[in-house]
Design a protein around this motif. Structure first.
Motif, mmCIF file in Angstrom:
data_model
loop_
_atom_site.group_PDB
_atom_site.id
_atom_site.type_symbol
_atom_site.label_atom_id
_atom_site.label_comp_id
_atom_site.label_asym_id
_atom_site.label_seq_id
_atom_site.Cartn_x
_atom_site.Cartn_y
_atom_site.Cartn_z
ATOM 1 N N ALA A 141 30.617 48.941 42.662
ATOM 2 C CA ALA A 141 30.182 49.991 41.732
ATOM 3 C C ALA A 141 28.887 49.600 41.022
ATOM 4 N N GLN A 142 28.064 48.783 41.670
ATOM 5 C CA GLN A 142 26.782 48.375 41.077
ATOM 6 C C GLN A 142 25.803 49.540 41.191
ATOM 7 N N PHE A 143 25.795 50.365 40.167
ATOM 8 C CA PHE A 143 25.127 51.662 40.256
ATOM 9 C C PHE A 143 23.619 51.595 40.058
ATOM 10 N N ASN A 144 23.047 50.402 39.848
ATOM 11 C CA ASN A 144 21.595 50.318 39.662
ATOM 12 C C ASN A 144 20.848 50.010 40.955
ATOM 13 N N VAL A 145 21.515 50.101 42.109
ATOM 14 C CA VAL A 145 20.813 49.833 43.362
ATOM 15 C C VAL A 145 20.046 51.071 43.824
ATOM 16 N N SER A 146 18.986 50.840 44.565
ATOM 17 C CA SER A 146 18.267 51.889 45.289
ATOM 18 C C SER A 146 17.617 51.240 46.496
ATOM 19 N N ALA A 147 17.128 52.049 47.420
ATOM 20 C CA ALA A 147 16.788 51.557 48.756
ATOM 21 C C ALA A 147 15.705 50.479 48.756
ATOM 22 N N ILE A 148 14.617 50.683 48.011
ATOM 23 C CA ILE A 148 13.509 49.721 48.080
ATOM 24 C C ILE A 148 13.886 48.377 47.460
ATOM 25 N N PRO A 149 14.406 48.339 46.218
ATOM 26 C CA PRO A 149 14.848 47.037 45.696
ATOM 27 C C PRO A 149 15.928 46.388 46.560
ATOM 28 N N ALA A 150 16.802 47.215 47.131
ATOM 29 C CA ALA A 150 17.855 46.666 47.983
ATOM 30 C C ALA A 150 17.259 45.998 49.221
ATOM 31 N N VAL A 173 20.125 49.896 50.697
ATOM 32 C CA VAL A 173 21.256 50.675 50.180
ATOM 33 C C VAL A 173 20.755 51.697 49.159
ATOM 34 N N PRO A 174 20.927 52.991 49.418
ATOM 35 C CA PRO A 174 20.413 53.993 48.480
ATOM 36 C C PRO A 174 21.255 54.123 47.222
ATOM 37 N N GLU A 175 22.576 53.928 47.351
ATOM 38 C CA GLU A 175 23.507 54.030 46.228
ATOM 39 C C GLU A 175 24.711 53.151 46.530
ATOM 40 N N CYS A 176 25.389 52.707 45.487
ATOM 41 C CA CYS A 176 26.543 51.836 45.700
ATOM 42 C C CYS A 176 27.687 52.607 46.353
ATOM 43 N N LEU A 177 28.589 51.865 46.967
ATOM 44 C CA LEU A 177 29.689 52.467 47.714
ATOM 45 C C LEU A 177 30.553 53.373 46.840
ATOM 46 N N GLY A 197 29.633 44.040 39.033
ATOM 47 C CA GLY A 197 29.180 42.684 39.324
ATOM 48 C C GLY A 197 30.199 41.940 40.156
ATOM 49 N N LEU A 198 30.128 40.631 40.102
ATOM 50 C CA LEU A 198 31.042 39.790 40.864
ATOM 51 C C LEU A 198 32.464 39.957 40.336
ATOM 52 N N GLY A 199 33.366 40.402 41.201
ATOM 53 C CA GLY A 199 34.758 40.562 40.808
ATOM 54 C C GLY A 199 35.507 39.251 40.957
ATOM 55 N N TYR A 200 36.192 38.844 39.904
ATOM 56 C CA TYR A 200 36.932 37.586 39.935
ATOM 57 C C TYR A 200 38.358 37.832 40.412
ATOM 58 N N GLY A 201 38.906 36.868 41.111
ATOM 59 C CA GLY A 201 40.280 36.978 41.567
ATOM 60 C C GLY A 201 40.962 35.632 41.535
ATOM 61 N N MET A 202 42.276 35.655 41.544
ATOM 62 C CA MET A 202 43.062 34.428 41.535
ATOM 63 C C MET A 202 43.622 34.184 42.932
ATOM 64 N N PRO A 203 43.279 33.061 43.550
ATOM 65 C CA PRO A 203 43.818 32.774 44.879
ATOM 66 C C PRO A 203 45.256 32.281 44.807
ATOM 67 N N GLY A 204 45.986 32.500 45.888
ATOM 68 C CA GLY A 204 47.325 31.953 45.996
ATOM 69 C C GLY A 204 48.370 32.742 45.239
ATOM 70 N N LYS A 205 49.408 32.028 44.803
ATOM 71 C CA LYS A 205 50.606 32.647 44.245
ATOM 72 C C LYS A 205 50.334 33.435 42.969
ATOM 73 N N ALA A 206 49.266 33.106 42.244
ATOM 74 C CA ALA A 206 48.962 33.783 40.978
ATOM 75 C C ALA A 206 48.106 35.032 41.168
#
Length: 276
Positions: A141-150, A173-177, A197-206
Motif C-alpha cells: 500500500a505504498q501509495f507514493n509510487v509512480s512510474a518514473i521514480p519506480a 510501477v504506476p500505482e501500488c498494488l 512500508g516494510l511489514g514486520y512478522g514473527m517467524p515460527g510458532k509465534a
C-alpha cells in the motif's frame, strides 16, 4: 489438497510453520486463531495455499477472485508491485521458491523485458462482486509510487548513486498494488488495507501471537467476526486500537509503533461491509 504431497523434506527435526497459512487459516495456535478462525461459520471459504496445491501462480488467484468474494486476504511478502509467497520449506531458497500471487506491471529493464499480461492485476473482471482486500506484505500500500521514480529505483543497485526508496527494483510501477485493486473499473476490490512500508512478522510458532503484520491483519477479521464491527473504518481502527493496547509501543526494536502507523485503509471508511 486431496492428500497430494506437494513438497516433502525434513532436516534436523526442525519445527516448520508456514506463517502466512497460520495467519489466514482456520486453526488456533498458542491461543490465537488465524483470520478464518474468527469468521462466521456460514461464510464460504476458498483457501488457496502453496501447501494444499491450489496456489501455484497468478492464474489461481485471478480465477478465484473473478468469481467474486466478500473478503480477500493474502499474507506473505510484497513490494508496491507484487504480492508473493513461498513453497513450503522455501526449497532452493527464496530466489527459487517464490510464487507470485498478484502483480501490477511486468515491464522491467532487463531481459526478457516484459511478460504477458503486462498489467496482470488489471485483468481482474469480478464486476461488482467486490471484496474487502487485506494484503499482508511489505509496501503493498505504498501509495507514493509512480512510474518514473519506480523505474529510477533500479539505479539503487549502485552504492554510489542515491536510493529513492521506491522498493520497485526498476519496474515502472504506476500505482501500488492495494490502490490498483480499488481503482480497477472492471473488478478488483471495493477497499484495501495494507502496509505502506516494510511489514514486520514473527517467524515460527509465534506467527499469530507475536505482533506485527500477522497479528494486526488477524485482528481485523476478529473485529468483524466476533466483535460485530461491520463498518469498514471501525473494524480497521479497532484493530489498530486493540494492537496498541496489546503491545508495548515504546519497544521500537519490535516494530509495534511502525506496524500501526503504516497500516492504511484505501477506500471509504463509512462502508457497511456486505451492504445494508
Amino acid at each position: 489438497e486431496d492428500g497430494e504431497v506437494v513438497f516433502e523434506a525434513w532436516r534436523n527435526n526442525t519445527e516448520m510453520y508456514y506463517e502466512g497459512e497460520w495467519t489466514t487459516g482456520e486453526k488456533e495456535l498458542l491461543g490465537r486463531g488465524g483470520a478464518l478462525y474468527y469468521m462466521p461459520d456460514d461464510f464460504e471459504r476458498d483457501i488457496l495455499w502453496a501447501s494444499n496445491g491450489r496456489f501455484t501462480g497468478m492464474d489461481d488467484v485471478i480465477n478465484a477472485l473473478n468469481k467474486g468474494a466478500g473478503f480477500f486476504f493474502m499474507s506473505g511478502h510484497g513490494s508496491p508491485n507484487v504480492w508473493a509467497d513461498h513453497y513450503p520449506g522455501v526449497p532452493g531458497n527464496r530466489q527459487h521458491s517464490s510464487i507470485v500471487g498478484l502483480q501490477v506491471i511486468t515491464l522491467r529493464p532487463w531481459f526478457p523485458f516484459v511478460s504477458f499480461p503486462i498489467m496482470p492485476a488489471d485483468t481482474l473482471s469480478n464486476g461488482e462482486k467486490l471484496p474487502v482486500a487485506v494484503i499482508g506484505g511489505c509496501h503493498n500500500a505504498q501509495f507514493n509510487v509512480s512510474a518514473i521514480p519506480a523505474f529510477l529505483n533500479v539505479f539503487s543497485i549502485f552504492p554510489f548513486l542515491p536510493n529513492n526508496y521506491m522498493w520497485t527494483y526498476g519496474y515502472p510501477v504506476p500505482e501500488c498494488l492495494c490502490w490498483r485493486l480499488v481503482r480497477n473499473p472492471n473488478g478488483g476490490a471495493i477497499a484495501s488495507i495494507g502496509n505502506t512500508g516494510l511489514g514486520y512478522g514473527m517467524p515460527g510458532k509465534a506467527c499469530t501471537t507475536g505482533g506485527g503484520d500477522g497479528w494486526i491483519t488477524i485482528e481485523f477479521f476478529r473485529q468483524y467476526g466476533t466483535k460485530n464491527q461491520h463498518i469498514l473504518g471501525m473494524a480497521h481502527s479497532q484493530a489498530i486500537t486493540t494492537y496498541i493496547n496489546s503491545f508495548d509501543m515504546e519497544d521500537m526494536e519490535a516494530g509495534h509503533a511502525k506496524t500501526v502507523e503504516q497500516w492504511v485503509l484505501l477506500g471509504d471508511p463509512s462502508l457497511m461491509i456486505g451492504g445494508y
